[in-house]
Enzyme design. Sequence first.
Site, PDB file in Angstrom:
ATOM      1  N   ASP A   1       0.850  -1.186   0.000  1.00  0.00           N
ATOM      2  CA  ASP A   1       0.000   0.000   0.000  1.00  0.00           C
ATOM      3  C   ASP A   1       0.885   1.236   0.000  1.00  0.00           C
ATOM      4  OD1 ASP A   1      -2.463  -1.376   0.074  1.00  0.00           O
ATOM      5  OD2 ASP A   1      -2.446  -1.484   2.259  1.00  0.00           O
TER       6      ASP A   1
ATOM      7  N   ASP B   1      -7.067  -1.422  -4.508  1.00  0.00           N
ATOM      8  CA  ASP B   1      -8.130  -1.007  -3.582  1.00  0.00           C
ATOM      9  C   ASP B   1      -9.057   0.024  -4.231  1.00  0.00           C
ATOM     10  OD1 ASP B   1      -6.933  -2.624  -1.635  1.00  0.00           O
ATOM     11  OD2 ASP B   1      -5.755  -0.960  -0.827  1.00  0.00           O
TER      12      ASP B   1
END
Length: 184
Positions: free
Chosen positions: A133, A149
């Site tokens: 991330d 995401d």
Amino acid sequence: MSADKDFENGRTVRAVARRFAVFIPIVVVWLVLDQASKLFFNGSYHAGQVISDSILGIFRFHLVYNTGGAWSIFSGATWALGAFSLVVCIALTAYLALTPQRPNTGELIGISLVVAGGIGNAIDRFTLGFVVDFIEPTFIDFPIFNIADIGVTCGIILFIVSLLIHERTEAKRAARGSENGGGK
């Protein structure tokens, strides 16, 4: 057997082929964007590193590794979450192939983004043991996320909104048909 040969419930090979002619390129492009961005950040920086200052007061780049789901729930359940992602992706792909209803463009794009995002994060989970991330919102306290995401979140929203619009349109069409003596 002709390409137009009807399956049960009126589905056709041609209709399913048209769905997948849209679905596959979207999945591939989104998946490539996701994996390329993760490869760049993971290969160029170290976990925990803040890579940029806030951009337009909206987000910054900050590399983290997530072994859980959103908000790090189920932390450490990397393999289970990866397997769950793949099951959902398979189910959505089967839905596209088997549903007798013709999904509208928004529904089709939404499903494509969810599948691409699910596969992208599953690849991370199975190959790295965590999800890479790197996009951190700076205007709100929110988890750090990635391109996969974004695909999952936007895909779900697009699918639901498109489905609701489609159902509303069909209800109006049915009401007009009953006002006109049952004709469409």
